[in-house]
Design a protein around this motif. Structure first.
Motif, PDB file in Angstrom:
ATOM      1  N   LYS A 212      33.578 -12.177 -69.845  1.00 41.69           N
ATOM      2  CA  LYS A 212      34.406 -11.009 -69.497  1.00 41.69           C
ATOM      3  C   LYS A 212      33.628  -9.734 -69.792  1.00 41.69           C
ATOM      4  CE  LYS A 212      39.040 -12.892 -70.120  1.00 41.69           C
ATOM      5  NZ  LYS A 212      40.290 -12.818 -70.883  1.00 41.69           N
ATOM      6  N   ILE A 213      33.750  -8.771 -68.874  1.00 44.25           N
ATOM      7  CA  ILE A 213      33.150  -7.456 -69.092  1.00 44.25           C
ATOM      8  C   ILE A 213      34.226  -6.383 -68.941  1.00 44.25           C
ATOM      9  CG2 ILE A 213      30.827  -8.150 -68.365  1.00 44.25           C
ATOM     10  CD1 ILE A 213      31.359  -6.694 -65.707  1.00 44.25           C
ATOM     11  N   ALA A 214      34.002  -5.255 -69.583  1.00 43.66           N
ATOM     12  CA  ALA A 214      34.983  -4.157 -69.573  1.00 43.66           C
ATOM     13  C   ALA A 214      34.967  -3.433 -68.235  1.00 43.66           C
ATOM     14  CB  ALA A 214      34.675  -3.186 -70.696  1.00 43.66           C
ATOM     15  N   GLU A 215      36.164  -3.039 -67.805  1.00 46.71           N
ATOM     16  CA  GLU A 215      36.332  -2.216 -66.608  1.00 46.71           C
ATOM     17  C   GLU A 215      37.024  -0.912 -67.018  1.00 46.71           C
ATOM     18  OE1 GLU A 215      36.693  -4.230 -62.412  1.00 46.71           O
ATOM     19  OE2 GLU A 215      38.368  -4.803 -63.691  1.00 46.71           O
TER      20      GLU A 215
ATOM     21  N   LYS B 294      24.470 -11.609 -73.891  1.00 49.08           N
ATOM     22  CA  LYS B 294      23.744 -11.581 -75.173  1.00 49.08           C
ATOM     23  C   LYS B 294      24.711 -11.699 -76.343  1.00 49.08           C
ATOM     24  CE  LYS B 294      19.705  -8.844 -73.830  1.00 49.08           C
ATOM     25  NZ  LYS B 294      19.029  -7.547 -73.995  1.00 49.08           N
ATOM     26  N   GLU B 295      25.814 -10.972 -76.246  1.00 47.52           N
ATOM     27  CA  GLU B 295      26.818 -11.023 -77.312  1.00 47.52           C
ATOM     28  C   GLU B 295      27.453 -12.403 -77.402  1.00 47.52           C
ATOM     29  OE1 GLU B 295      31.001  -8.850 -78.424  1.00 47.52           O
ATOM     30  OE2 GLU B 295      29.481  -7.659 -77.364  1.00 47.52           O
ATOM     31  N   LYS B 296      27.758 -13.000 -76.252  1.00 48.09           N
ATOM     32  CA  LYS B 296      28.416 -14.310 -76.223  1.00 48.09           C
ATOM     33  C   LYS B 296      27.490 -15.424 -76.720  1.00 48.09           C
ATOM     34  CE  LYS B 296      30.580 -17.595 -72.992  1.00 48.09           C
ATOM     35  NZ  LYS B 296      30.974 -17.831 -71.591  1.00 48.09           N
ATOM     36  N   THR B 297      26.220 -15.383 -76.313  1.00 49.47           N
ATOM     37  CA  THR B 297      25.285 -16.467 -76.634  1.00 49.47           C
ATOM     38  C   THR B 297      24.496 -16.233 -77.916  1.00 49.47           C
ATOM     39  OG1 THR B 297      23.497 -15.485 -75.320  1.00 49.47           O
ATOM     40  CG2 THR B 297      24.993 -17.024 -74.189  1.00 49.47           C
TER      41      THR B 297
END
Length: 195
Positions: free
Chosen positions: A45-48, A102-105
């Motif tokens: 998920k990415i911010a919108e 990067k944050e997730k993995t």
């Protein structure tokens, strides 16, 4: 007699040199191929705007250069879906997605196909990410294609041939279009294909 022996030796030397050239041209090392491994495409998920989020798809992969020389590959990744509309998803190199991956993995550094064009040293392995945006929820089958991992020029029977080869991995998933992030892609087949 001495003159004919000299001509014979000269002719033998010319034949040996030409056969050596053919052996080198057709031998190993003429066409390079980079090592490649990849994970199954997945989502993050990415911010919108306005505090909303959206689901986007990505794939992490590694490229290894064991060809004996520095290479500057023009790697290109895309997903093809079995839907009528919105059926081609190209690698977008999206910075927001890369940051989220990067944050997730927990990966500290992930390169893109653009970064690979500056060169991969011999013996080097580079960890990368391809970002595909929002894959159509109606897709039940996708094919991953990765181009640029193999030199397009080869020789067949002494003739130079331009041949495009790409890595193909086909996936399927079950379920309906609802809560698609819960439906995992299953690898059906993979291997090198000629375009």
């Amino acid at each position: 007699m001495r003159r004919s022996a000299i001509f014979g030796l000269a002719a033998a030397a010319v034949l040996a040199a030409s056969s050596l050239t053919v052996a080198v041209a057709d031998g190993p090392g003429l066409r390079w191929k980079l090592g490649f491994s990849h994970d199954t495409p997945t989502w993050v998920k990415i911010a919108e705007a306005e505090g909303k989020t959206k689901v986007v798809w990505y794939m992490t992969y590694s490229v290894e250069n064991a060809t004996g020389a520095t290479r500057k590959p023009a790697v290109r990744a895309l997903l093809l879906a079995d839907t009528v509309k919105d059926n081609e998803f190209r690698d977008t190199f999206d910075a927001l997605t890369i940051s989220a991956v990067k944050e997730k993995t927990g990966a500290r550094e992930l390169s893109t196909a653009v970064d690979l064009r500056s060169g991969i040293e011999d013996g080097e392995t580079v960890d990368c990410v391809a970002t595909f945006g929002a894959v159509n929820d109606e897709a039940k089958k996708i094919e991953l294609r990765v181009y640029g991992l193999m030199d397009p020029v080869t020789q067949i029977e002494g003739k130079e041939v331009h041949e495009i080869k790409y890595w193909s991995a086909k996936y399927e998933r079950k379920g309906d279009e609802f809560q698609r992030t819960e439906d995992k892609w299953k690898l059906v087949s993979s291997g090198w294909k000629t375009e």
